[in-house]
Scaffold this motif. Structure first.
Motif, PDB file in Angstrom:
ATOM      1  N   ILE A   1      89.439 108.867  73.781  1.00 59.42           N
ATOM      2  CA  ILE A   1      88.820 110.043  73.745  1.00 59.42           C
ATOM      3  C   ILE A   1      89.280 110.701  72.151  1.00 59.42           C
ATOM      4  O   ILE A   1      90.522 110.324  71.800  1.00 59.42           O
ATOM      5  N   LEU A   2      88.197 111.163  71.602  1.00 60.34           N
ATOM      6  CA  LEU A   2      88.690 111.652  70.336  1.00 60.34           C
ATOM      7  C   LEU A   2      88.437 113.313  70.489  1.00 60.34           C
ATOM      8  O   LEU A   2      87.580 113.854  70.898  1.00 60.34           O
ATOM      9  N   CYS A   3      89.434 113.690  69.644  1.00 59.05           N
ATOM     10  CA  CYS A   3      89.675 115.382  69.273  1.00 59.05           C
ATOM     11  C   CYS A   3      89.255 115.778  67.976  1.00 59.05           C
ATOM     12  O   CYS A   3      89.929 115.058  67.101  1.00 59.05           O
ATOM     13  N   ILE A   4      88.292 116.134  67.670  1.00 57.97           N
ATOM     14  CA  ILE A   4      87.963 116.746  66.345  1.00 57.97           C
ATOM     15  C   ILE A   4      88.439 117.969  65.954  1.00 57.97           C
ATOM     16  O   ILE A   4      88.127 119.146  66.496  1.00 57.97           O
TER      17      ILE A   4
ATOM     18  N   ASP B   1      81.787 106.229  60.214  1.00 65.53           N
ATOM     19  CA  ASP B   1      80.398 105.734  60.347  1.00 65.53           C
ATOM     20  C   ASP B   1      80.165 105.765  61.925  1.00 65.53           C
ATOM     21  O   ASP B   1      81.153 105.968  62.696  1.00 65.53           O
ATOM     22  N   GLU B   2      79.034 105.324  62.228  1.00 62.38           N
ATOM     23  CA  GLU B   2      78.555 105.230  63.845  1.00 62.38           C
ATOM     24  C   GLU B   2      79.384 104.194  64.697  1.00 62.38           C
ATOM     25  O   GLU B   2      79.987 104.627  65.793  1.00 62.38           O
ATOM     26  N   SER B   3      79.922 103.237  63.712  1.00 65.55           N
ATOM     27  CA  SER B   3      80.748 102.200  64.552  1.00 65.55           C
ATOM     28  C   SER B   3      81.978 103.069  65.031  1.00 65.55           C
ATOM     29  O   SER B   3      82.582 102.528  66.110  1.00 65.55           O
ATOM     30  N   TYR B   4      82.583 103.788  64.039  1.00 72.41           N
ATOM     31  CA  TYR B   4      83.884 104.575  64.521  1.00 72.41           C
ATOM     32  C   TYR B   4      83.625 105.196  66.002  1.00 72.41           C
ATOM     33  O   TYR B   4      84.460 105.248  66.906  1.00 72.41           O
ATOM     34  N   TYR B   5      82.486 106.019  65.939  1.00 67.22           N
ATOM     35  CA  TYR B   5      82.397 107.044  67.130  1.00 67.22           C
ATOM     36  C   TYR B   5      81.814 106.254  68.260  1.00 67.22           C
ATOM     37  O   TYR B   5      82.167 106.559  69.505  1.00 67.22           O
TER      38      TYR B   5
ATOM     39  N   ILE C   1      75.597 106.270  74.548  1.00 64.10           N
ATOM     40  CA  ILE C   1      75.441 107.927  74.904  1.00 64.10           C
ATOM     41  C   ILE C   1      76.955 108.525  75.133  1.00 64.10           C
ATOM     42  O   ILE C   1      77.531 108.126  76.032  1.00 64.10           O
ATOM     43  N   LYS C   2      77.240 109.249  74.012  1.00 59.98           N
ATOM     44  CA  LYS C   2      78.655 109.570  73.952  1.00 59.98           C
ATOM     45  C   LYS C   2      78.626 111.172  74.349  1.00 59.98           C
ATOM     46  O   LYS C   2      78.149 111.987  73.721  1.00 59.98           O
TER      47      LYS C   2
END
Length: 434
Positions: free
Chosen positions: A50-53, A130-134, A169-170
């Motif tokens: 999980i990513l917290c921005i 970039d998109e690969s990170y997300y 789909i994130k």
């Protein structure tokens, strides 16, 4: 801590007793796909990433909640460093941390207090990735105070989404607070409305007429705007105002105070000066806690399918008592991100290109700053570049078009492509003259 993890830590018995009460058996509103037992617990604690921005007021609360809810692979992005004014509500930081990156300090503190949790920080902008990170994350939570950053991540996740590849789909969970008001929403690309759909709900930034702040100031804010907008460039020429530099804020405060004294205006303070030039919205710790809890609750439900996730907007107002409400924010058919089609725009036949550009910057549903315009359709003038803000040679080349009528540049039904640093995608407008 220096970012190290705790691979040697083993969960002790009943560590997650209260959470296991939810995951060990289905409830009356549990999703039909929910599989109670060890599998879902293993996914939550070992596989879910999980990513917290954001690691500010909301982000600190979100990170702590995630760690204590059983998420063990957490990443956090923040581009800011810790300021002393953060310490009253961003509880992961201490006076000794002032000046250090928020993401790194927050990660260290959470790992220190919650054994077994790995928090990976990144000190920088979300646009650096970039998109690969997300693509590596299962869920993304935003605790941002920037509309531009929200629009960027929203557009990026929608561009990534491929209906034939469910892994692309994130889910995006967005939280926001403004004083005693707060909101949380769940955005599923190609399923729910997106952030761009609700852009016209945002409060318009407060601006003051130049004639008022220059000649007849009546408010302390007028004096501060005068100091920053008129006096700073007059005195310092090409030197850029850094709103994070205490010396610059101090200079503005002194100049604004002198201006206020001249016109018998009270109320110019250091904090107000900082608030006006940085457009700071007051932050309330209790509101942050409520909204962060809602965001993490939705993340837990999506990760485990133990309960239906929010559909799709939650708001809380604490100005007079406590009031909360949920509703479905519907998709906007002409949304430039999730609508998938060009936007029809009515234009007065008498408008010049310059007036048309002004109308774009005034629209609340676009929120565009300094746009550049081009067209791929045949124009009356036979040119594709209408007006470019940069580079300088393009600006000089296209500047004469500003005084021309748009109807003389673009035919009826022609499409204009709008780009801007504040726009995370190309906006396509189909022109209709009235």
């Amino acid at each position: 801590m220096n970012g190290q993890t705790h691979p040697e830590t083993v969960d002790w018995p009943n560590r997650y007793y209260h959470i296991d009460q939810i995951l060990d058996r289905p409830g009356p509103r549990t999703d039909s796909e929910f599989m109670a037992g060890d599998a879902v617990k293993d996914f939550l604690r070992n596989d879910c990433k999980i990513l917290c921005i954001g690691a500010g007021g909301l982000g600190c609360e979100i990170l702590a909640n995630l760690a204590l809810s059983g998420f063990k692979d957490v990443h956090v992005i923040d581009m800011d460093t810790i300021d002393i004014s953060n310490l009253n509500r961003q509880f992961l930081f201490r006076p000794a941390d002032v000046g250090r990156p928020k993401a790194i300090v927050a990660a260290e503190y959470v790992m220190k207090r919650v054994p077994g949790v790995k928090v990976t920080p990144y000190f920088g902008k979300i646009q650096d990735k970039d998109e690969s990170y997300y693509m590596q994350f299962n869920i993304i939570i935003c605790g941002l105070d920037s509309v531009e950053a929200r629009r960027w991540i929203n557009a990026t996740l929608y561009q990534m989404a491929d209906a034939e590849n469910p892994e692309s789909i994130k889910p995006l969970i967005d939280g926001g607070t403004e004083g005693f008001k707060g909101q949380a929403r769940v955005i599923i690309p190609d399923v729910t409305s997106c952030y761009e759909c609700s852009l016209d709900m945002l409060n318009k930034p407060v601006t003051f007429p130049i004639c008022t702040i220059a000649n007849t100031p009546r408010l302390p804010e007028h004096c501060i705007e005068w100091a920053s907008v008129l006096e700073w460039p007059r005195i310092h020429k090409d030197k850029k105002l850094d709103t994070d530099n205490p010396d610059h804020i101090g200079w503005l405060y002194n100049i604004a105070s002198a201006r206020a004294k001249e016109f018998s205006i009270e109320g110019v303070t250091w904090s107000l000066t900082q608030g006006v030039v940085k457009n700071i919205i007051p932050a309330i710790a209790s509101t942050n806690a409520i909204v962060a809890a809602s965001c993490c609750n939705e993340a837990f439900k999506i990760a485990t399918t133990s309960a239906p996730y929010l559909d799709n907007y939650f708001m809380v107002i604490g100005t007079d008592g406590v009031y909360s409400y949920t509703f479905e924010y519907e998709r906007r058919p002409d949304c430039p991100v999730c609508g998938g089609e060009s936007r029809n725009v009515d234009v007065n036949r008498e408008w010049t290109l310059e007036r048309f550009i002004e109308s774009l910057t005034e629209r609340q549903d676009f929120q565009i700053k300094k746009p550049s315009l081009s067209t791929s359709t045949p124009t009356v003038a036979g040119k594709t570049r209408l007006y470019f803000q940069a580079p300088p040679q393009f600006e000089l080349e296209t500047r004469p078009n500003l005084e021309k009528k748009l109807v003389d540049l673009v035919s009826e039904g022609g499409e204009i492509s709008v780009t801007s640093t504040s726009l995370p995608f190309n906006l396509t407008l189909r022109i209709h003259y009235v």
